[in-house]
Design an enzyme around this catalytic site. Structure first.
Site, PDB file in Angstrom:
ATOM      1  N   HIS A 380      46.453  40.258  41.948  1.00 37.42           N
ATOM      2  CA  HIS A 380      46.406  41.774  41.293  1.00 37.42           C
ATOM      3  C   HIS A 380      44.662  40.467  40.134  1.00 37.42           C
ATOM      4  O   HIS A 380      45.359  39.376  39.725  1.00 37.42           O
ATOM      5  CB  HIS A 380      47.127  42.380  40.171  1.00 37.42           C
ATOM      6  CG  HIS A 380      48.005  43.059  40.843  1.00 37.42           C
ATOM      7  ND1 HIS A 380      47.337  44.384  41.312  1.00 37.42           N
ATOM      8  CD2 HIS A 380      49.715  43.550  40.953  1.00 37.42           C
ATOM      9  CE1 HIS A 380      48.264  44.977  42.263  1.00 37.42           C
ATOM     10  NE2 HIS A 380      49.173  44.764  42.010  1.00 37.42           N
ATOM     11  N   CYS A 423      41.034  42.616  41.154  1.00 33.95           N
ATOM     12  CA  CYS A 423      40.127  43.768  40.612  1.00 33.95           C
ATOM     13  C   CYS A 423      39.886  42.729  39.257  1.00 33.95           C
ATOM     14  O   CYS A 423      40.162  41.839  38.843  1.00 33.95           O
ATOM     15  CB  CYS A 423      41.080  44.434  39.919  1.00 33.95           C
ATOM     16  SG  CYS A 423      40.840  46.501  41.178  1.00 33.95           S
TER      17      CYS A 423
END
Length: 563
Positions: A380, A423
């Site tokens: 992440h 991301c």
């Protein structure tokens, strides 16, 4: 009594002077040892070649390390504790400027001193620069053309070996560059201008007019060392080689031989086979065609390097499990193993554990003989940062900085590639053209939870402001990247697919990443609402072309079935 005191005092004075001199020598040898520890196998080969005017070829054949070279130079009184400039000159020429401070020099000081203290001849430096710009394909083609005049017991493995072999047979020398011009004319025409500039600088008193690039290689009847075109040593059917002109540089750029790839071409007679080779056209209408031929990073060492994969799937707090990431990790391992890398995979690492891993690899001696570093991080993320499994953020800038030249000198001048699947924000890219994709809406997940402050400069500031880095990001800053819970992420799957497809075609890495951008940009979620655009940033100085693996790529599914 007084006489004894004088003798004693003189003895201690002499002993002190001896110890001082000995200490100086200890420091000198410590400097040499420190430099040796930071030089790889290719660096040693480069230095051997540059020293072949000072050390006999027979002695150089026994060299195994830089220490051996230094010992020979000391014995020839070319370096000593008071004069280490020759070593500084050698380090400067081979591009290892980060080692100069160990001798008390800087790049600027060496450049200034070279004007009056240069020891490596212009001829030797010319040959070295030529070897740095010859690709392995160029070397293979040249070795094929000159097969009758090269050692038959073992194949030529590098440009340095090629030119050294020609020098041993007196086919190449400072007074006769004909064979060098021939090799470049047939395999790397863009290098002919470099040779011509050297020849003009060598004899300025003759008032040679600057030659137009389109005719720098026009010459008749060259002689290869002591062998002339009339010499009976050469077969008569080779004579046409010497009676033809090379023609213009532009003609050769559009007429590069690729004989090594043609298995039907016979090696005898060597020069008659020139007309039978495969022809490759390179921008025939481009008047600046030589500008598109760039030098390449060395990627032909025994050890390609290491591929480090950090695969974070399970997180301690609120961050969701990254289902499908294992598919990415295994595909990366499969592809980079095929490309010749030793792959090390690390699962579910906290931010502290990631930094400890980076510290370990930063100090690893394995980089000494490696061509390249690849580091893939799957996690992440948010703008300019990635999450450890403890949900603590690590700036991408911090990750890449572990391998800067001043912190990891064994990777200096070598390409360092980072691929980040995470991301970089919460924004969703809106599609301008939507294409249906298979699967279900619930099968897609973002690799971010919160974006925080988004900086438009984040990508460029994440990569060190020095040469030889590439940062491949799954998405542009501020936006989501997407992962299928079964099939993996759009970016990593496209990267692996394009590598296995385009490496065998000889494409360079930046061209491959452009294809990755194209592939991912066509993807969309089933609702046709979400798109993704990868973005590379780099400070590479040369083309990076992975050598074509000996074995064809076998998809991981088939590979596991075969096992």
């Amino acid at each position: 009594m007084r006489h004894c005191e004088m003798i004693t005092r003189r003895f201690y004075l002499l002993r002190k002077l001896f110890l001082m001199a000995d200490n100086d020598n200890v420091v000198f040898h410590q400097q040499l040892l420190s430099i040796d520890e930071n030089l790889g196998k290719d660096d040693v080969e480069d230095m051997k070649f540059l020293c072949s005017d000072f050390i006999t070829l027979k002695k150089l054949e026994t060299v195994k390390s830089a220490q051996d070279i230094f010992l020979f130079l000391i014995n020839e009184d070319l370096i000593n504790k008071d004069d280490t400039f020759l070593i500084a000159e050698l380090l400067y020429i081979i591009g290892n400027n980060f080692l100069l401070p160990k001798l008390g020099y800087t790049k600027e000081i060496v450049q200034e001193e070279l004007l009056k203290r240069r020891k490596v001849s212009g001829y030797r430096q010319l040959l070295y620069e030529i070897t740095q710009d010859l690709t392995m394909d160029n070397v293979k083609n040249a070795a094929f053309l000159l097969k009758n005049y090269l050692p038959k017991k073992q194949p030529i493995m590098s440009a340095l070996e090629l030119l050294t072999s020609l020098e041993k047979k007196d086919l190449l020398m400072e007074s006769n560059l004909s064979i060098l011009e021939y090799i470049c004319g047939k395999t790397a025409p863009h290098l002919l201008k470099k040779i011509e500039m050297y020849k003009q600088a060598k004899v300025p008193h003759q008032g040679i007019k600057e030659t137009d690039p389109s005719s720098v290689c026009a010459f008749n009847k060259p002689t290869f060392g002591n062998i002339s075109f009339q010499d009976p040593v050469l077969p008569k059917n080779h004579e046409h080689l010497y009676n033809e002109q090379f023609g213009s540089l532009q003609e050769h750029i559009g007429n590069v031989c690729s004989l090594a790839a043609n298995l039907d071409v016979k090696a005898e007679p060597v020069f008659d086979s020139l007309k039978q080779g495969l022809q490759r056209t390179v921008r025939e209408n481009d008047t600046n065609a030589e500008a598109v031929v760039l030098s390449q990073y060395k990627m032909d060492g025994q050890c390609r390097g290491y591929c480090l994969i950090i695969n974070n799937v399970n997180f301690e707090g609120d961050l969701k499990k990254r289902n499908g990431s294992e598919k990415d990790a295994m595909e990366l391992k499969h592809v980079f193993t095929w490309l010749g890398f030793k792959v090390k995979k690390y699962d579910d690492k906290t931010s502290t554990e990631i930094e400890k891993l980076l510290e370990f690899w930063q100090s690893s001696k394995d980089w000494k003989d490696s061509d390249c570093l690849v580091c893939c991080i799957l996690s992440h993320g948010k703008s300019g940062k990635i999450f450890g499994t403890d949900e603590c953020l690590i700036p991408i800038r911090t990750i890449t900085s572990y391998f800067k030249a001043n912190r990891c000198p064994l990777l200096a001048q070598k390409p360092k590639l980072f691929f980040i699947q995470a991301c970089q924000g919460e924004k969703t890219q809106q599609p301008a053209f939507l294409q249906e994709d298979t699967g279900h809406a619930a099968s897609f997940e973002p690799d971010a939870q919160s974006s925080g402050f988004v900086s438009s400069q984040q990508l460029t500031s994440s990569i060190p402001d020095e040469a030889d880095f590439l940062l491949g990001m799954a998405t542009v800053d501020g936006y989501l990247s997407f992962r299928h819970v079964l099939e993996g992420t759009w970016y990593i799957q496209a990267l692996c697919s394009k590598l296995q497809l385009l490496v065998p075609r000889g494409e360079d890495l930046l061209s491959i990443l452009t294809e990755v951008n194209e592939e991912v940009s066509k993807r969309a979620d089933p609702q046709r609402e979400r798109k993704q655009m990868p973005q590379p940033a780099y400070t590479l100085r040369k083309k990076l072309i992975f050598p074509v693996p000996n074995k064809p790529f076998v998809p991981s599914e088939q590979s596991s079935d075969m096992q």
